[in-house]
Design a protein around this motif. Structure first.
Motif, short mmCIF file in Angstrom:
data_model
loop_
_atom_site.label_atom_id
_atom_site.label_comp_id
_atom_site.label_asym_id
_atom_site.label_seq_id
_atom_site.Cartn_x
_atom_site.Cartn_y
_atom_site.Cartn_z
N LYS A 31 0.81 -1.22 0.00
CA LYS A 31 0.00 0.00 0.00
C LYS A 31 0.84 1.27 0.00
O LYS A 31 0.51 2.23 -0.70
N GLU B 226 -5.82 -8.26 -2.75
CA GLU B 226 -4.52 -7.88 -3.33
C GLU B 226 -3.85 -6.89 -2.39
O GLU B 226 -4.26 -6.80 -1.23
N SER C 274 -7.66 -4.63 -0.11
CA SER C 274 -6.20 -4.55 -0.15
C SER C 274 -5.64 -4.52 1.26
O SER C 274 -6.26 -3.94 2.16
#
Ligand code: ADE
Length: 250
Positions: free
Chosen positions: A53, A193, A168
């Motif tokens: 991230k 993901e 995520s």
């Protein structure tokens, strides 16, 4: 005028793309290489963000602030988080959530403080264009770009395209119990993901339209790391390139 920011987390997800980029200029910022140019007729800046991230968020911030991109698309792979999905299926996010954000009890679980939301909506228009591009890729291009052997190996004969929630987090999920925990809290979750929702948060702050497209590489179970490796080495880039070519041609 349109200036597209194209983000990939890993080199394997964009292998071969550089050959199609014309009038290339290379810029280095923050240990990233940004390649600006024209991709299938579209002005664009392509970049490998790296995984996770923070990497995705800082990369997208540079795309917006330094390069002035007007829209952002990420193409890559994801783990399936729904029983209806198989390896090779395509998920186009309509919403994204950071599954590892939890400031409870100060803020509701998953909520991004200051934004007041936990789910970020993608651009309906970009997502629609990607969906159409993916449909054309599956119907017309896939057999040319992915060998019969690879299609058989990965079971790519009945590929579906779905829209929905992607989560995520800074975690490669390879445990069905972890996945079941996420599904309990987010029953509509389709895929997991490590970048999409970070891009969503930055684009929301800067009010830049964005879309996230993911091909399922694994089922987030104990085989996930092996399935993931095979898929990214052998077919992930064919999906990215094939679909983005149609997207740009549109
Ligand atoms: N990307 C591809 N597969 C993944 C998984 N199982 N977990 C997190 N990110 C992924």
């Amino acid at each position: 005028t349109t200036r597209l920011g194209l983000v990939f987390a890993m080199a394997e997800e964009q292998q071969g793309l550089a050959e199609h980029l014309q009038d290339v200029q290379i810029h280095h910022i923050g240990k990233r290489e940004y390649r600006s140019g024209t991709l299938w007729g579209v002005a664009c800046v392509c970049v490998l963000s790296g995984i996770g991230k923070v990497a995705a968020a800082s990369t997208v911030t540079s795309l917006i602030q330094h390069f002035g991109v007007t829209e952002i698309v990420l193409s890559g792979v994801a783990g399936a988080a729904d029983a209806s999905l198989r390896v090779g299926d395509i998920v186009i996010a309509d919403e994204l959530i950071q599954h590892d954000m939890n400031a409870f009890p100060i803020f509701p679980k998953f909520e991004i403080p200051r934004s007041g939301k936990s789910r970020f909506a993608t651009s309906a228009q970009l997502s629609q264009q990607l969906t159409q591009a993916a449909q054309i890729f599956i119907a017309q291009q896939m057999n040319q770009h992915i060998s019969a052997a690879a299609r058989a190996q990965f079971g790519l004969e009945q590929v579906q395209i779905v829209a929905g929630l992607i989560a995520s987090g800074d975690q490669f999920i390879q445990d069905l119990q972890v996945l079941a925990g996420l599904k309990q809290e987010l029953p509509d979750l389709l895929a997991v993901e490590m970048e999409g929702a970070a891009i969503a948060q930055v684009c929301d702050d800067f009010e830049i339209p964005y879309a996230i497209m993911r091909t399922i590489s694994d089922e987030a179970n104990e085989h996930a790391h092996l399935d993931f490796k095979q898929f990214i080495h052998e077919v992930a880039a064919q999906y990215s390139l094939g679909i983005l070519r149609e997207f740009c041609a549109d």
